[in-house]
Design a protein around this motif. Sequence first.
Motif, PDB file in Angstrom:
ATOM      1  N   ASP A  77       0.612  -1.295   0.074  1.00  0.00           N
ATOM      2  CA  ASP A  77      -0.115  -0.147  -0.152  1.00  0.00           C
ATOM      3  C   ASP A  77       0.888   1.357  -0.082  1.00  0.00           C
ATOM      4  OD1 ASP A  77      -2.296  -1.344  -0.138  1.00  0.00           O
ATOM      5  OD2 ASP A  77      -2.780  -1.295   2.199  1.00  0.00           O
ATOM      6  N   LEU A  78       2.202   1.161   0.588  1.00  0.00           N
ATOM      7  CA  LEU A  78       2.999   2.288   0.541  1.00  0.00           C
ATOM      8  C   LEU A  78       3.227   2.872  -1.039  1.00  0.00           C
ATOM      9  CD1 LEU A  78       5.052   4.192   1.925  1.00  0.00           C
ATOM     10  CD2 LEU A  78       6.850   2.363   1.504  1.00  0.00           C
ATOM     11  N   PHE A  79       3.416   1.815  -1.665  1.00  0.00           N
ATOM     12  CA  PHE A  79       3.792   2.135  -3.108  1.00  0.00           C
ATOM     13  C   PHE A  79       2.497   2.820  -3.837  1.00  0.00           C
ATOM     14  CE2 PHE A  79       6.889  -1.187  -2.256  1.00  0.00           C
ATOM     15  CZ  PHE A  79       7.947  -0.249  -2.451  1.00  0.00           C
ATOM     16  N   LYS A  80       1.386   2.457  -3.587  1.00  0.00           N
ATOM     17  CA  LYS A  80       0.204   3.094  -4.098  1.00  0.00           C
ATOM     18  C   LYS A  80       0.012   4.372  -3.665  1.00  0.00           C
ATOM     19  CE  LYS A  80      -2.381  -1.314  -4.177  1.00  0.00           C
ATOM     20  NZ  LYS A  80      -3.625  -1.969  -3.129  1.00  0.00           N
ATOM     21  N   ASP A  81       0.533   4.732  -2.209  1.00  0.00           N
ATOM     22  CA  ASP A  81       0.451   6.137  -1.943  1.00  0.00           C
ATOM     23  C   ASP A  81       1.412   6.983  -2.647  1.00  0.00           C
ATOM     24  OD1 ASP A  81      -1.763   5.356  -0.214  1.00  0.00           O
ATOM     25  OD2 ASP A  81      -0.495   5.179   1.625  1.00  0.00           O
ATOM     26  N   ILE A  82       2.810   6.234  -2.706  1.00  0.00           N
ATOM     27  CA  ILE A  82       3.610   7.056  -3.221  1.00  0.00           C
ATOM     28  C   ILE A  82       3.474   7.396  -4.833  1.00  0.00           C
ATOM     29  CG2 ILE A  82       5.922   6.922  -4.211  1.00  0.00           C
ATOM     30  CD1 ILE A  82       6.905   5.202  -1.771  1.00  0.00           C
ATOM     31  N   LEU A  83       2.725   6.415  -5.392  1.00  0.00           N
ATOM     32  CA  LEU A  83       2.425   6.876  -7.061  1.00  0.00           C
ATOM     33  C   LEU A  83       1.493   7.969  -7.024  1.00  0.00           C
ATOM     34  CD1 LEU A  83       1.980   3.234  -8.642  1.00  0.00           C
ATOM     35  CD2 LEU A  83       3.537   4.883  -8.898  1.00  0.00           C
ATOM     36  N   ASP A  84       0.728   8.341  -5.966  1.00  0.00           N
ATOM     37  CA  ASP A  84      -0.374   9.297  -6.118  1.00  0.00           C
ATOM     38  C   ASP A  84       0.288  10.479  -5.784  1.00  0.00           C
ATOM     39  OD1 ASP A  84      -2.466   7.941  -6.515  1.00  0.00           O
ATOM     40  OD2 ASP A  84      -3.033   7.625  -4.330  1.00  0.00           O
ATOM     41  N   GLN A  85       1.638  10.594  -5.286  1.00  0.00           N
ATOM     42  CA  GLN A  85       2.155  12.070  -4.979  1.00  0.00           C
ATOM     43  C   GLN A  85       2.689  12.746  -6.122  1.00  0.00           C
ATOM     44  OE1 GLN A  85       1.603  12.828  -1.815  1.00  0.00           O
ATOM     45  NE2 GLN A  85       0.642  10.809  -1.955  1.00  0.00           N
ATOM     46  N   ALA A  86       2.278  13.987  -6.224  1.00  0.00           N
ATOM     47  CA  ALA A  86       2.656  14.821  -7.577  1.00  0.00           C
ATOM     48  C   ALA A  86       4.289  15.082  -7.593  1.00  0.00           C
ATOM     49  CB  ALA A  86       2.128  16.162  -7.329  1.00  0.00           C
ATOM     50  N   ASP A  87       4.906  15.013  -6.620  1.00  0.00           N
ATOM     51  CA  ASP A  87       6.596  15.128  -6.796  1.00  0.00           C
ATOM     52  C   ASP A  87       6.945  13.690  -7.329  1.00  0.00           C
ATOM     53  OD1 ASP A  87       6.677  17.362  -5.437  1.00  0.00           O
ATOM     54  OD2 ASP A  87       7.233  16.868  -3.406  1.00  0.00           O
ATOM     55  N   PHE A  88       6.407  12.514  -6.942  1.00  0.00           N
ATOM     56  CA  PHE A  88       6.832  11.311  -7.533  1.00  0.00           C
ATOM     57  C   PHE A  88       6.454  11.244  -8.862  1.00  0.00           C
ATOM     58  CE2 PHE A  88       6.724   6.760  -8.715  1.00  0.00           C
ATOM     59  CZ  PHE A  88       7.955   6.529  -8.652  1.00  0.00           C
ATOM     60  N   LYS A  89       5.170  11.545  -9.041  1.00  0.00           N
ATOM     61  CA  LYS A  89       4.727  11.606 -10.598  1.00  0.00           C
ATOM     62  C   LYS A  89       5.627  12.573 -11.397  1.00  0.00           C
ATOM     63  CE  LYS A  89      -0.015  10.931  -9.567  1.00  0.00           C
ATOM     64  NZ  LYS A  89      -1.298  11.781  -9.604  1.00  0.00           N
ATOM     65  N   ASN A  90       6.184  13.641 -11.037  1.00  0.00           N
ATOM     66  CA  ASN A  90       6.977  14.418 -11.885  1.00  0.00           C
ATOM     67  C   ASN A  90       8.457  14.145 -11.636  1.00  0.00           C
ATOM     68  OD1 ASN A  90       4.659  16.025 -12.192  1.00  0.00           O
ATOM     69  ND2 ASN A  90       4.923  17.233 -10.487  1.00  0.00           N
ATOM     70  N   GLY A  91       8.837  12.998 -10.863  1.00  0.00           N
ATOM     71  CA  GLY A  91       9.998  12.571 -10.587  1.00  0.00           C
ATOM     72  C   GLY A  91      11.008  13.507 -10.058  1.00  0.00           C
ATOM     73  N   ASP A  92      10.234  14.352  -9.188  1.00  0.00           N
ATOM     74  CA  ASP A  92      10.958  15.404  -8.454  1.00  0.00           C
ATOM     75  C   ASP A  92      11.174  14.848  -6.960  1.00  0.00           C
ATOM     76  OD1 ASP A  92      11.866  17.884  -7.847  1.00  0.00           O
ATOM     77  OD2 ASP A  92       9.936  18.674  -7.621  1.00  0.00           O
ATOM     78  N   TYR A  93      12.272  14.055  -6.702  1.00  0.00           N
ATOM     79  CA  TYR A  93      12.602  13.493  -5.335  1.00  0.00           C
ATOM     80  C   TYR A  93      14.013  13.529  -5.320  1.00  0.00           C
ATOM     81  CZ  TYR A  93      12.167   9.018  -7.740  1.00  0.00           C
ATOM     82  OH  TYR A  93      12.938   7.861  -8.841  1.00  0.00           O
ATOM     83  N   ASN A  94      14.496  13.462  -4.160  1.00  0.00           N
ATOM     84  CA  ASN A  94      15.817  13.223  -3.888  1.00  0.00           C
ATOM     85  C   ASN A  94      15.985  12.133  -2.734  1.00  0.00           C
ATOM     86  OD1 ASN A  94      15.687  14.640  -0.970  1.00  0.00           O
ATOM     87  ND2 ASN A  94      15.963  16.358  -2.222  1.00  0.00           N
TER      88      ASN A  94
END
Length: 448
Positions: free
Chosen positions: A418-435
């Motif tokens: 379920d953690l991955f489902k939540d991560i996939l919903d995040q705009a930052d992750f969708k935009n590839g904007d993470y460190n």
Amino acid sequence: MFKKILIANRGEIALRVIRTCKEMGIKTVAVYSQADVNAMHVRMADESVCIGPAESSKSYLSIPSIISACEITGSEAVHPGYGFLSENASFAEILGDHGIKFIGPSVSHINTMGDKINAKTQMEAFNVPCVPGSNGEVKDIDDAYISAKKIGFPVLLKAAAGGGGIGMKIVQGIDQLETLFLQAKSEAKKSFNDDTIYMEKYLEKPRHIEIQVFGDGKGKAVHLGERDCSLQRRHQKVLEETPSPGVNPREIKNIGKICANAISRMKYEGAGTIEFLYENNEFFFIEMNTRLQVEHPITEAVFGIDLVKEQICVAYGIDMSLSQEHLEPKGHAIECRINAEKLPNFSPSPGNIKEFHSPGGIGIRMDSAIYNGFRVPPYYDSLIGKLIVHADSRSMALGRLSRALDELIIDGVYTTVDLFKDILDQADFKNGDYNIHWLEQWLSDQVK
Ligand code: ADP
């Protein structure tokens, strides 16, 4: 070709190696602890040998037991997988003494890269860019003050023999230095029986970008692009993707060339991974792993190759089939590490798998050794599977991953699905904007 290979590992990686061996017509030998009598790798191998009780130190880490298993079964080579003895130079050496081929690099390469200070020195000599840091070991507190002053706070204390983020301490200012230095030293001594500490500049917002390399041991070497492993918790990778959404292909080609050159000059044999932090368009070497990585399937997906097959062929002495001009990645691949863990603390959740349904369809790979009725033992790593998707583009891969996660059913133990489902919903992750800090930050925001 080898007639029989022993796999000195368990779980999904043991099964993954068995799969390739079967396809190549090579007989396989599984080793297992008493806790793994009913494990899938034991069922799938041609032969199996019990090598001791549940505790890893008495089974999967017992060199004498594994050597005996090789001798009893007439195994010609050993694939170590990842973890356990995969980066243990004595293991590789003792196998050699018994005339058994270790599928991996030479003893001296394992030794050099196993000591992170030596690894940095070696890489610097091949013009690989490194994180600014101490000149080798930080011997005592006076040394620590001198190095920190030269590097500038914040700094990171790291164990030379380190792994799994253990012994790492971020030091924000001079007043914390002595306490954290002593803590890092004692943690390193306890975990690795080696309290050698070194210091690096602490990079504040990097991505973790690693380059897959492969060499034939005679000077031929290639790189197979990058994996972005920035999604981490406690310095442990959670999700990996390739290509990285934060680095351009030209930069990857440049750093890849530098890595392949280092591998060629070292005469490195087999698969390896050169790990970097990437910040403000610069790469900084942190360590090299001399084995197959957990996240190798995303590289296999975009290059359409089988890295284990390449490892086995090179170990046998067959000319390396990979050549740089024919290696062009296609599409986008993502891997999710499915752990038997309970959130929010990620505490291990061993137990009985009541129901398991693996997703399928185009572009899906599920590497797992669990099955309905399997009991996840409490003794080992909590990784119970890896879900890998491959599609033409990143946005299609995200859609495919979301669909696959919905299809995946694992009942009986808590998991990170379920953690991955939540991560996939995040705009930052969708935009590839993470460190490397994004996931921890986001997780701590959830708890508030
Ligand atoms: P280990 O072998 O213990 O996993 P690594 O050197 O591979 O240690 O680093 C693991 C992770 O720790 C990296 O992916 C990164 O998140 C963090 N890290 C390591 N070195 C630095 C650094 N100099 N600055 C910031 N973070 C770092």
